[in-house]
Design a protein around this motif. Structure first.
Motif, PDB file in Angstrom:
ATOM      1  N   ASP A  18       0.838  -1.204   0.000  1.00  0.00           N
ATOM      2  CA  ASP A  18       0.000   0.000   0.000  1.00  0.00           C
ATOM      3  C   ASP A  18       0.871   1.251   0.000  1.00  0.00           C
ATOM      4  N   PHE A  19       0.247   2.364  -0.359  1.00  0.00           N
ATOM      5  CA  PHE A  19       0.944   3.655  -0.424  1.00  0.00           C
ATOM      6  C   PHE A  19       0.002   4.755   0.040  1.00  0.00           C
ATOM      7  N   THR A  20       0.551   5.699   0.806  1.00  0.00           N
ATOM      8  CA  THR A  20      -0.244   6.841   1.243  1.00  0.00           C
ATOM      9  C   THR A  20       0.580   8.120   1.119  1.00  0.00           C
ATOM     10  N   THR A  21      -0.041   9.167   0.620  1.00  0.00           N
ATOM     11  CA  THR A  21       0.569  10.488   0.596  1.00  0.00           C
ATOM     12  C   THR A  21      -0.346  11.452   1.337  1.00  0.00           C
ATOM     13  N   TYR A  22       0.265  12.390   2.050  1.00  0.00           N
ATOM     14  CA  TYR A  22      -0.476  13.303   2.899  1.00  0.00           C
ATOM     15  C   TYR A  22      -0.264  14.746   2.441  1.00  0.00           C
ATOM     16  N   CYS A  23      -1.313  15.513   2.552  1.00  0.00           N
ATOM     17  CA  CYS A  23      -1.298  16.898   2.110  1.00  0.00           C
ATOM     18  C   CYS A  23      -1.764  17.776   3.263  1.00  0.00           C
ATOM     19  N   ASN A  24      -1.005  18.824   3.572  1.00  0.00           N
ATOM     20  CA  ASN A  24      -1.354  19.700   4.680  1.00  0.00           C
ATOM     21  C   ASN A  24      -1.295  21.163   4.261  1.00  0.00           C
ATOM     22  N   SER A  25      -2.325  21.886   4.636  1.00  0.00           N
ATOM     23  CA  SER A  25      -2.417  23.299   4.296  1.00  0.00           C
ATOM     24  C   SER A  25      -2.288  24.156   5.553  1.00  0.00           C
ATOM     25  N   SER A  26      -1.730  25.342   5.368  1.00  0.00           N
ATOM     26  CA  SER A  26      -1.597  26.258   6.503  1.00  0.00           C
ATOM     27  C   SER A  26      -2.914  26.982   6.793  1.00  0.00           C
ATOM     28  N   VAL A  84       2.749   4.175 -10.949  1.00  0.00           N
ATOM     29  CA  VAL A  84       3.957   5.011 -10.924  1.00  0.00           C
ATOM     30  C   VAL A  84       3.656   6.419 -11.410  1.00  0.00           C
ATOM     31  N   GLY A  85       4.213   7.394 -10.703  1.00  0.00           N
ATOM     32  CA  GLY A  85       4.035   8.790 -11.097  1.00  0.00           C
ATOM     33  C   GLY A  85       4.147   9.679  -9.877  1.00  0.00           C
ATOM     34  N   THR A  86       3.871  10.949 -10.093  1.00  0.00           N
ATOM     35  CA  THR A  86       3.873  11.912  -8.998  1.00  0.00           C
ATOM     36  C   THR A  86       2.448  12.339  -8.730  1.00  0.00           C
ATOM     37  N   TYR A  87       2.072  12.291  -7.469  1.00  0.00           N
ATOM     38  CA  TYR A  87       0.715  12.640  -7.057  1.00  0.00           C
ATOM     39  C   TYR A  87       0.739  14.000  -6.377  1.00  0.00           C
ATOM     40  N   PHE A  88      -0.082  14.892  -6.882  1.00  0.00           N
ATOM     41  CA  PHE A  88      -0.169  16.251  -6.344  1.00  0.00           C
ATOM     42  C   PHE A  88      -1.548  16.500  -5.757  1.00  0.00           C
ATOM     43  N   CYS A  89      -1.559  17.198  -4.641  1.00  0.00           N
ATOM     44  CA  CYS A  89      -2.818  17.761  -4.183  1.00  0.00           C
ATOM     45  C   CYS A  89      -2.825  19.243  -4.563  1.00  0.00           C
ATOM     46  N   ALA A  90      -4.000  19.812  -4.654  1.00  0.00           N
ATOM     47  CA  ALA A  90      -4.129  21.237  -4.958  1.00  0.00           C
ATOM     48  C   ALA A  90      -5.331  21.756  -4.192  1.00  0.00           C
ATOM     49  N   GLY A  91      -5.102  22.804  -3.417  1.00  0.00           N
ATOM     50  CA  GLY A  91      -6.169  23.328  -2.586  1.00  0.00           C
ATOM     51  C   GLY A  91      -6.651  24.678  -3.043  1.00  0.00           C
ATOM     52  N   PHE A  98      -5.888  28.074  -7.148  1.00  0.00           N
ATOM     53  CA  PHE A  98      -5.584  26.974  -6.254  1.00  0.00           C
ATOM     54  C   PHE A  98      -4.080  26.749  -6.194  1.00  0.00           C
ATOM     55  N   TYR A  99      -3.658  26.179  -5.084  1.00  0.00           N
ATOM     56  CA  TYR A  99      -2.243  26.045  -4.756  1.00  0.00           C
ATOM     57  C   TYR A  99      -1.863  24.572  -4.761  1.00  0.00           C
ATOM     58  N   PHE A 100      -0.848  24.253  -5.550  1.00  0.00           N
ATOM     59  CA  PHE A 100      -0.419  22.875  -5.643  1.00  0.00           C
ATOM     60  C   PHE A 100       0.541  22.514  -4.523  1.00  0.00           C
TER      61      PHE A 100
ATOM     62  N   PRO B  39      12.492  20.408 -12.404  1.00  0.00           N
ATOM     63  CA  PRO B  39      12.695  18.969 -12.175  1.00  0.00           C
ATOM     64  C   PRO B  39      12.517  18.569 -10.722  1.00  0.00           C
ATOM     65  N   GLY B  40      11.679  17.577 -10.503  1.00  0.00           N
ATOM     66  CA  GLY B  40      11.463  17.049  -9.168  1.00  0.00           C
ATOM     67  C   GLY B  40      10.706  17.973  -8.246  1.00  0.00           C
ATOM     68  N   GLN B  41      10.082  18.996  -8.816  1.00  0.00           N
ATOM     69  CA  GLN B  41       9.391  19.974  -7.980  1.00  0.00           C
ATOM     70  C   GLN B  41       7.909  20.054  -8.333  1.00  0.00           C
ATOM     71  N   GLY B  42       7.209  20.788  -7.503  1.00  0.00           N
ATOM     72  CA  GLY B  42       5.788  20.985  -7.743  1.00  0.00           C
ATOM     73  C   GLY B  42       5.519  22.062  -8.768  1.00  0.00           C
ATOM     74  N   LEU B  43       4.266  22.450  -8.872  1.00  0.00           N
ATOM     75  CA  LEU B  43       3.846  23.461  -9.838  1.00  0.00           C
ATOM     76  C   LEU B  43       3.755  24.810  -9.147  1.00  0.00           C
ATOM     77  N   ARG B  44       4.359  25.798  -9.774  1.00  0.00           N
ATOM     78  CA  ARG B  44       4.286  27.156  -9.229  1.00  0.00           C
ATOM     79  C   ARG B  44       3.520  28.044 -10.201  1.00  0.00           C
ATOM     80  N   LEU B  45       2.594  28.800  -9.666  1.00  0.00           N
ATOM     81  CA  LEU B  45       1.690  29.603 -10.485  1.00  0.00           C
ATOM     82  C   LEU B  45       2.378  30.869 -10.973  1.00  0.00           C
ATOM     83  N   ILE B  46       2.329  31.095 -12.284  1.00  0.00           N
ATOM     84  CA  ILE B  46       2.938  32.281 -12.882  1.00  0.00           C
ATOM     85  C   ILE B  46       1.875  33.378 -13.042  1.00  0.00           C
TER      86      ILE B  46
END
Lengths: 110, 111
Positions: A18-26, A84-91, A98-100, B39-46
């Protein structure tokens, strides 16, 4: 400014684990989305969560939005090489901006 | 994501030159965005735009400019003032908060 952090930054798992990723916002979010970016590709929308405490499932993927609407998680059961890949959250806070998050890169070892 | 087209896919620029990246969508979305990914980073809004003839700076707007003369088009110009322009540039659009659809991206390299 608004920050959305994700952990871990990298995760290597054996296929079937299993795999888990966590996302936290200020700050409190109005909603949160999850995206998947395959190597060399572009982010693809997976799901959006809006309600406090919301849980949604997509086959082996389970998404949760925290009660305080400041955190979220993505859990994958029994990973496969296609995960496989990169998982992003965006709030989102308000409006259409919205902020990635920083992303979690998942490697699945066959 | 099939309704957003970015061109070119790869772009090489000499130092000191301005270059414009194209982004076109046929999804009838009001909101459009430009992100930069290193590379290896997230997305930054322009920059982002919520309506024609209006746009707002994002977190890293310095050295970039945009226009939104038509709903379908949101071109990004990388100017010579951008000190480190080599990156992967992603355009996106959305009809509601969140749920963004991304283009295939443009990889810009300064040579």
């Amino acid at each position: 400014g608004q920050q959305v952090m994700q952990i871990p930054q990298y995760q290597h798992v054996q296929e079937g684990e299993d795999f888990t990723t966590y996302c936290n916002s200020s700050t409190t979010l109005s909603n949160i989305q999850w995206y998947k970016q395959r190597p060399g590709g572009h982010p693809v929308f997976l799901i959006q969560l809006v309600k406090s405490g919301e849980v949604k499932k997509q086959k082996r993927l389970t998404f949760q939005f925290g009660e305080a609407k400041k955190n979220s998680s993505l859990h994958i059961t029994a990973t496969q090489t296609t995960d496989v890949g990169t998982y992003f959250c965006a709030g989102s806070i308000t409006g259409n901006q919205f902020y990635f998050g920083t992303g979690t890169s998942l490697t699945v070892i066959p | 994501d099939g309704g957003i087209t970015q061109s070119p896919k790869y772009l090489f620029r000499k130092e000191g030159q301005n270059v414009t990246l194209s982004c076109e969508q046929n999804l009838n979305h009001d909101a459009m965005y430009w992100y930069r990914q290193d590379p290896g980073q997230g997305l930054r809004l322009i920059y982002y735009s919520q309506i024609v003839n209006d746009f707002q700076k994002g977190d890293i707007a310095e050295g970039y400019s945009v226009s939104r003369e038509k709903k379908e088009s949101f071109p990004l110009t990388v100017t010579s003032a951008q000190k480190n322009p080599t990156a992967f540039y992603l355009c996106a659009s959305s009809i509601e908060p969140g749920k963004a659809f991304f283009g295939q991206g443009t990889r810009l390299t300064v040579v």
